[in-house]
Write a protein that holds these residues in place. Structure first.
Motif, PDB file in Angstrom:
ATOM      1  N   VAL A 145       0.841  -1.202   0.000  1.00  0.00           N
ATOM      2  CA  VAL A 145       0.000   0.000   0.000  1.00  0.00           C
ATOM      3  C   VAL A 145       0.878   1.254   0.000  1.00  0.00           C
ATOM      4  O   VAL A 145       1.838   1.342   0.763  1.00  0.00           O
ATOM      5  CB  VAL A 145      -0.904   0.022   1.260  1.00  0.00           C
ATOM      6  N   PHE A 150      -3.245   6.322  -0.111  1.00  0.00           N
ATOM      7  CA  PHE A 150      -4.196   5.540   0.688  1.00  0.00           C
ATOM      8  C   PHE A 150      -5.380   6.395   1.153  1.00  0.00           C
ATOM      9  O   PHE A 150      -5.208   7.523   1.589  1.00  0.00           O
ATOM     10  CB  PHE A 150      -3.467   4.951   1.909  1.00  0.00           C
ATOM     11  N   LEU A 241      -7.608  -4.525   2.491  1.00  0.00           N
ATOM     12  CA  LEU A 241      -7.163  -4.405   1.090  1.00  0.00           C
ATOM     13  C   LEU A 241      -6.700  -5.745   0.528  1.00  0.00           C
ATOM     14  O   LEU A 241      -6.386  -5.852  -0.648  1.00  0.00           O
ATOM     15  CB  LEU A 241      -6.014  -3.389   0.985  1.00  0.00           C
ATOM     16  N   SER A 302      -9.501  -0.591   4.630  1.00  0.00           N
ATOM     17  CA  SER A 302      -9.739   0.367   3.549  1.00  0.00           C
ATOM     18  C   SER A 302     -11.170   0.877   3.537  1.00  0.00           C
ATOM     19  O   SER A 302     -11.451   1.917   2.964  1.00  0.00           O
ATOM     20  CB  SER A 302      -9.408  -0.260   2.199  1.00  0.00           C
TER      21      SER A 302
END
Ligand code: HEM
Ligand code: MTE
Length: 467
Positions: A145, A150, A241, A302
């Motif tokens: 990530v 993000f 995620l 997420s």
């Protein structure tokens, strides 16, 4: 002296027993420590590095950071480490190839996905588990990530969404809580000895304790106008995620009461023990739901969905649920059982090792372990027996002060037991009591379940008594 001998990592790795010699590496050099092992002031923990590098262990035990220790090591020098150009090659077809590096002491249950627990003898050395030794429970490859791009998305019951960058989240008041996480499968291997169960064969250290820093989920939700009076919101769903081959993310949910309640302390955490979250533990953001089974503490968080129903993910609906011992794989109906949330009380013995030796002349043996209970309940007592449960001694608890109903962290404990005057074995048992006066069940028999979850029966070990 002749030319410096060179050894590959693979050659060093073969030297990990007294019979084959015990070699270790440090800063590109190779040492034969076979003769030193017996004299090591830190005991047989040195064997954890046998055949491998000292650095990851010495970074945990700063006592080695001295000239004296470097001199001892220098005397055992036998050569240098050969560079292996294949070491850094990445297999691009392997979805796990970009998983993070792990500490060599972790006891691996499955490599891909990575699942591992710390060695018990290191667990009781630190109330706060070092990040590198914290147990890891991954169902899928670790997602990579970029923290800059993000975004955490929150979906409200109206269907509207709002996105937060890490900087947006960090504008809320920062909180640090000390909380233990425990996998529902901890101690499954003992349960499957009674009768087989399905699942990873965890030993008894799929539990660890850390200081988590982040912002309260409650503060973030309240800023968006979510309150306990919104009748249509009953559950807070979390998505990670990491996705399975069908594209479905890891998911779980908790009750809105836990998320918004004044004593829930649910944290959107971006730091673990003062450092940025490690890849295996959810970088850059995870939810910490203290007192609740590990499975709901979603990593690589997420998306948050406020809903009138629980998460529909496999892990909320068809896993992490308990059953009667009478239920088997023909009769099981996951819809009829409730998803595990708060953990029951638990304790285990980490030292001495099961099957190790004690000498009668020593008269006593020091027993150490951990205990924890979910739901914010504190351990108030640990009873330990050295004679298979006939007599008990109360252990001394090591813990920090915790507020009633918000005791999220474990206790470590210690007790000195007399070695009996006769007999070849000593059977050691521990059991804990939490502040609701819940006690652990004495055996697996009544709590056995086909998935091998929540084994919190009395922990037994046996040591051999030598004359
Ligand atoms: C303590 C040497 C490897 C764990 C010590 C001490 C020495 C030493 C000299 C005493 C330090 C002092 O009290 O000032 C070495 C050497 C090693 C080695 C030469 C490698 C060849 C390891 C490894 C571990 C370890 C791999 C793994 C965990 C410990 C511990 C102590 C200790 C826990 C502290 C014991 C206590 O608190 O009393 N070591 N060590 N050592 N060592 Fe090592
Ligand atoms: N979150 C995501 N996204 N993916 C996972 O595989 N595993 C869960 C939970 N959160 C998991 C997850 C389980 S079952 C446990 S026990 C804990 O993470 C383990 O957290 P740890 O690996 O940081 O110890």
């Amino acid at each position: 002296p002749g030319p410096i001998k060179e050894y590959s990592k693979a050659e060093v790795a073969k030297h990990n027993t007294v019979k084959d010699g015990i070699w270790v590496t440090y800063k590109g050099n190779v040492y034969d420590v076979t003769q030193f092992v017996e004299q090591h002031p830190g005991g047989d923990k040195i064997m954890l590095a046998a055949g491998g590098a000292l650095e990851p262990f010495w970074s945990l035990y700063a006592v080695h950071n001295s000239e004296e220790v470097k001199e001892i090591l220098q005397e055992m020098h036998i050569g240098s480490l050969k560079y292996d150009m294949n070491e850094d090659v990445i297999d691009i077809d392997d979805p796990f190839a970009r998983d993070p590096q792990r500490h060599p002491a972790l006891m691996i249950n499955s490599l891909k996905p990575f699942n591992a627990e710390p060695p018990p003898e290191l667990v009781v050395d630190s109330y706060i588990t070092p990040n590198e030794l914290f147990f890891v429970r991954n169902h899928l490859p670790v997602p990579v990530v970029d923290p800059k791009t993000f975004r955490l998305e929150i979906e409200f019951s109206s269907g509207k969404t709002k996105k937060f960058s890490l900087d947006d989240l960090k504008k809320f008041k920062e909180h640090t809580i000390t909380a233990s996480l425990q996998c529902a499968g901890n101690r499954r291997s003992e349960m499957s000895k009674y009768k087989p169960v399905k699942g990873l064969s965890w030993n008894f250290t799929a539990i660890s304790n850390a200081r988590w820093t982040g912002v309260l989920l409650r503060d973030v939700l309240q800023s968006a106008g979510v309150t306990l009076t919104n009748d249509e919101i009953k559950h807070v769903q979390f998505e990670g995620l990491d996705k399975d081959p069908t594209g479905a993310p890891y998911g779980a949910s908790i009750a809105i009461e836990k998320a918004l309640g004044p004593f829930g302390d649910v944290l959107l955490a971006y730091k673990m023990n003062g450092e940025e979250l490690p890849g295996d533990h959810g970088f850059p953001l995870r939810v910490i739901v203290p007192g609740v089974v590990g499975a709901r503490n979603v990593k690589w968080l997420s998306k948050i969905i406020l809903s009138d129903i629980e998460s529909q993910s496999h892990w909320q609906q068809n896993d992490y649920k308990g059953f009667s011992p009478s239920v088997d794989w023909d009769s099981v109906d996951f819809k009829k059982s409730v998803a595990v949330q708060d953990y029951p009380c638990q304790s285990a013995i980490c030292q001495p090792k099961n099957g190790s030796e004690v000498h009668r002349s020593e008269e006593t043996v020091v027993v150490k372990g951990y205990s924890w209970s979910g739901g914010g309940r504190d351990t108030i007592r640990v009873d330990v027996s050295g004679d298979g449960g006939k007599t008990w001694k109360v252990a001394t608890l090591q813990k920090e002060h915790q507020t009633p109903y918000r005791a999220w962290a474990w206790s470590l404990w210690e007790v000195e037991l007399p070695i009996p005057a006769d007999g070849k074995k000593m059977e050691i048992i521990c059991k804990s009591v939490d502040d609701s006066y819940n006690v652990q069940p004495d055996s697996v028999q009544g709590i056995w379940n086909l998935r091998g979850l929540l084994n919190n029966s009395w922990h037994h070990i046996a040591v051999d008594v030598k004359e």
